[in-house]
Motif scaffolding. Structure first.
Motif, PDB file in Angstrom:
ATOM      1  N   GLY A   1      19.292  13.786 -22.001  1.00 21.73           N
ATOM      2  CA  GLY A   1      20.041  12.598 -21.897  1.00 21.73           C
ATOM      3  C   GLY A   1      19.967  10.864 -22.734  1.00 21.73           C
ATOM      4  O   GLY A   1      20.750  10.524 -23.433  1.00 21.73           O
ATOM      5  N   GLY A   2      18.675  10.917 -22.064  1.00 22.83           N
ATOM      6  CA  GLY A   2      18.067   9.348 -23.169  1.00 22.83           C
ATOM      7  C   GLY A   2      18.206  10.223 -24.442  1.00 22.83           C
ATOM      8  O   GLY A   2      18.442   8.800 -25.124  1.00 22.83           O
ATOM      9  N   ILE A   3      18.182  10.734 -25.017  1.00 21.40           N
ATOM     10  CA  ILE A   3      17.958  11.043 -25.899  1.00 21.40           C
ATOM     11  C   ILE A   3      19.343  10.756 -27.041  1.00 21.40           C
ATOM     12  O   ILE A   3      18.781  10.525 -28.010  1.00 21.40           O
ATOM     13  CB  ILE A   3      17.087  12.734 -26.908  1.00 21.40           C
ATOM     14  CG1 ILE A   3      15.429  12.823 -26.508  1.00 21.40           C
ATOM     15  CG2 ILE A   3      17.383  13.360 -28.270  1.00 21.40           C
ATOM     16  CD1 ILE A   3      14.644  14.096 -26.976  1.00 21.40           C
ATOM     17  N   VAL A   4      20.229  11.685 -26.489  1.00 22.47           N
ATOM     18  CA  VAL A   4      21.090  11.722 -26.712  1.00 22.47           C
ATOM     19  C   VAL A   4      21.639  10.214 -27.415  1.00 22.47           C
ATOM     20  O   VAL A   4      22.736   9.320 -28.126  1.00 22.47           O
ATOM     21  CB  VAL A   4      22.360  12.253 -25.410  1.00 22.47           C
ATOM     22  CG1 VAL A   4      23.871  12.632 -26.200  1.00 22.47           C
ATOM     23  CG2 VAL A   4      22.392  13.892 -26.086  1.00 22.47           C
ATOM     24  N   ILE A   5      21.895   9.175 -25.447  1.00 22.53           N
ATOM     25  CA  ILE A   5      21.827   7.299 -26.274  1.00 22.53           C
ATOM     26  C   ILE A   5      21.266   6.987 -26.830  1.00 22.53           C
ATOM     27  O   ILE A   5      22.015   6.190 -27.777  1.00 22.53           O
ATOM     28  CB  ILE A   5      21.805   7.220 -24.679  1.00 22.53           C
ATOM     29  CG1 ILE A   5      22.746   7.607 -23.069  1.00 22.53           C
ATOM     30  CG2 ILE A   5      21.897   5.904 -24.378  1.00 22.53           C
ATOM     31  CD1 ILE A   5      21.928   7.535 -22.043  1.00 22.53           C
ATOM     32  N   ASN A   6      20.060   7.155 -27.328  1.00 22.85           N
ATOM     33  CA  ASN A   6      19.430   6.546 -28.242  1.00 22.85           C
ATOM     34  C   ASN A   6      19.877   6.945 -30.131  1.00 22.85           C
ATOM     35  O   ASN A   6      20.541   6.175 -30.133  1.00 22.85           O
ATOM     36  CB  ASN A   6      17.639   7.200 -28.227  1.00 22.85           C
ATOM     37  CG  ASN A   6      17.366   7.072 -29.926  1.00 22.85           C
ATOM     38  OD1 ASN A   6      17.217   5.832 -30.118  1.00 22.85           O
ATOM     39  ND2 ASN A   6      17.219   7.916 -30.357  1.00 22.85           N
ATOM     40  N   LEU A   7      20.509   8.482 -29.728  1.00 18.43           N
ATOM     41  CA  LEU A   7      21.014   8.521 -30.862  1.00 18.43           C
ATOM     42  C   LEU A   7      22.356   8.119 -30.988  1.00 18.43           C
ATOM     43  O   LEU A   7      22.898   8.136 -32.611  1.00 18.43           O
ATOM     44  CB  LEU A   7      21.079   9.919 -31.911  1.00 18.43           C
ATOM     45  CG  LEU A   7      20.350  10.761 -30.892  1.00 18.43           C
ATOM     46  CD1 LEU A   7      20.146  12.358 -30.863  1.00 18.43           C
ATOM     47  CD2 LEU A   7      19.174  10.425 -32.859  1.00 18.43           C
ATOM     48  N   LEU A   8      23.268   8.323 -30.606  1.00 17.69           N
ATOM     49  CA  LEU A   8      24.853   7.627 -30.161  1.00 17.69           C
ATOM     50  C   LEU A   8      24.616   5.880 -30.574  1.00 17.69           C
ATOM     51  O   LEU A   8      25.957   5.933 -31.236  1.00 17.69           O
ATOM     52  CB  LEU A   8      25.389   7.520 -28.449  1.00 17.69           C
ATOM     53  CG  LEU A   8      25.884   9.258 -28.136  1.00 17.69           C
ATOM     54  CD1 LEU A   8      26.400   9.512 -26.705  1.00 17.69           C
ATOM     55  CD2 LEU A   8      26.707   9.724 -29.291  1.00 17.69           C
TER      56      LEU A   8
ATOM     57  N   VAL B   1      13.779  17.530 -18.297  1.00 14.02           N
ATOM     58  CA  VAL B   1      13.745  18.051 -19.111  1.00 14.02           C
ATOM     59  C   VAL B   1      15.483  17.395 -19.456  1.00 14.02           C
ATOM     60  O   VAL B   1      16.557  16.870 -20.631  1.00 14.02           O
ATOM     61  CB  VAL B   1      14.043  18.953 -19.751  1.00 14.02           C
ATOM     62  CG1 VAL B   1      14.432  19.861 -21.169  1.00 14.02           C
ATOM     63  CG2 VAL B   1      12.795  19.693 -20.039  1.00 14.02           C
ATOM     64  N   ALA B   2      16.299  17.941 -18.751  1.00 14.03           N
ATOM     65  CA  ALA B   2      17.957  17.133 -19.088  1.00 14.03           C
ATOM     66  C   ALA B   2      17.887  15.707 -18.502  1.00 14.03           C
ATOM     67  O   ALA B   2      19.020  15.350 -19.509  1.00 14.03           O
ATOM     68  CB  ALA B   2      18.883  18.025 -17.476  1.00 14.03           C
ATOM     69  N   GLY B   3      17.415  15.314 -18.434  1.00 14.48           N
ATOM     70  CA  GLY B   3      17.839  13.648 -17.922  1.00 14.48           C
ATOM     71  C   GLY B   3      17.207  12.956 -19.124  1.00 14.48           C
ATOM     72  O   GLY B   3      17.380  12.173 -19.921  1.00 14.48           O
ATOM     73  N   TRP B   4      16.030  13.922 -19.618  1.00 12.51           N
ATOM     74  CA  TRP B   4      15.191  13.397 -20.886  1.00 12.51           C
ATOM     75  C   TRP B   4      16.197  14.007 -22.106  1.00 12.51           C
ATOM     76  O   TRP B   4      15.905  12.661 -23.204  1.00 12.51           O
ATOM     77  CB  TRP B   4      13.577  14.630 -21.180  1.00 12.51           C
ATOM     78  CG  TRP B   4      13.341  13.415 -22.726  1.00 12.51           C
ATOM     79  CD1 TRP B   4      13.010  14.408 -23.642  1.00 12.51           C
ATOM     80  CD2 TRP B   4      12.457  12.485 -22.080  1.00 12.51           C
ATOM     81  NE1 TRP B   4      12.725  13.234 -23.950  1.00 12.51           N
ATOM     82  CE2 TRP B   4      11.527  12.079 -23.859  1.00 12.51           C
ATOM     83  CE3 TRP B   4      12.104  11.522 -21.474  1.00 12.51           C
ATOM     84  CZ2 TRP B   4      10.646  11.601 -24.354  1.00 12.51           C
ATOM     85  CZ3 TRP B   4      11.075  10.257 -22.233  1.00 12.51           C
ATOM     86  CH2 TRP B   4      10.585   9.688 -22.821  1.00 12.51           C
TER      87      TRP B   4
ATOM     88  N   ASP C   1      21.474  18.228 -29.203  1.00 11.55           N
ATOM     89  CA  ASP C   1      21.042  17.553 -27.804  1.00 11.55           C
ATOM     90  C   ASP C   1      21.984  17.527 -26.192  1.00 11.55           C
ATOM     91  O   ASP C   1      21.291  18.061 -25.336  1.00 11.55           O
ATOM     92  CB  ASP C   1      20.016  16.391 -27.837  1.00 11.55           C
ATOM     93  CG  ASP C   1      18.695  16.460 -28.932  1.00 11.55           C
ATOM     94  OD1 ASP C   1      18.873  17.710 -29.556  1.00 11.55           O
ATOM     95  OD2 ASP C   1      18.471  14.910 -28.833  1.00 11.55           O
ATOM     96  N   PHE C   2      23.240  16.999 -26.504  1.00 19.39           N
ATOM     97  CA  PHE C   2      24.079  17.773 -25.661  1.00 19.39           C
ATOM     98  C   PHE C   2      24.017  18.619 -25.076  1.00 19.39           C
ATOM     99  O   PHE C   2      23.934  18.990 -23.911  1.00 19.39           O
ATOM    100  CB  PHE C   2      25.345  16.239 -25.410  1.00 19.39           C
ATOM    101  CG  PHE C   2      26.567  16.946 -24.717  1.00 19.39           C
ATOM    102  CD1 PHE C   2      26.683  15.727 -23.673  1.00 19.39           C
ATOM    103  CD2 PHE C   2      27.842  17.448 -25.029  1.00 19.39           C
ATOM    104  CE1 PHE C   2      26.959  15.796 -22.801  1.00 19.39           C
ATOM    105  CE2 PHE C   2      28.618  17.271 -23.610  1.00 19.39           C
ATOM    106  CZ  PHE C   2      28.034  16.606 -22.579  1.00 19.39           C
TER     107      PHE C   2
END
Length: 157
Positions: free
Chosen positions: A112-119, A107-110, A131-132
């Protein structure tokens, strides 16, 4: 008068750096166990709810949160990608429910991917920050699970 350190409250076995700790018995009066249980429940229920909503878009139109560069490289439409995202979120929640020691890192890795997408998609920085924080909470669950959830013992008799 003895001084009790946070580490001395738990029965650890194994290396000095905390590896292979013996899980502590569940005790609902223990605030550490309460925190573990609350986080486990949250990271089971929320990803299932959000994962299911990726199929129905009741809460929000999820493809609008997909950064254009991801939409460009993903096959199909943004909604097709959200179906995959929803399935992954549901699977991650099931792993957390069954084995939080490992599922929390998924879940933490997922997240992290969402955070990258949103940034990388202007206008969603507030959601990226939220999400962070959720990612940090998932990592906290993983650390608590190292105390309360025994590791898998595959192939050992």
């Amino acid at each position: 008068m003895a001084i009790t350190t946070p580490q001395s409250r738990f029965k650890h076995a194994g290396s000095a750096n905390g590896g292979d700790a013996v899980p502590v018995r569940a005790d609902w009066r223990d605030p550490h166990y309460q925190a573990f249980s609350l986080l486990r429940l949250a990271f089971t229920v929320a990803p299932i709810a959000f994962g299911l909503d990726k199929f129905f878009n009741v809460l929000v139109d999820w493809p609008t949160y997909l950064a254009p560069w991801i939409n460009d490289i993903a096959p199909g439409s943004g909604q097709d990608f959200m179906y995959v995202v929803g399935a992954v979120e549901i699977l991650a929640a099931i792993i957390v429910a069954l084995k939080p020691r490992y599922g929390a890192y998924v879940v933490a890795g997922w997240l992290g991917g969402i955070v990258i997408n949103l940034l990388t998609y202007s206008g969603f920085y507030d959601i990226a920050l939220r999400d962070f924080g959720l990612m940090l909470a998932a990592l906290t669950l993983a650390r608590l699970a190292s105390i309360y959830d025994p590791p898998l013992r595959l192939g050992r008799h």
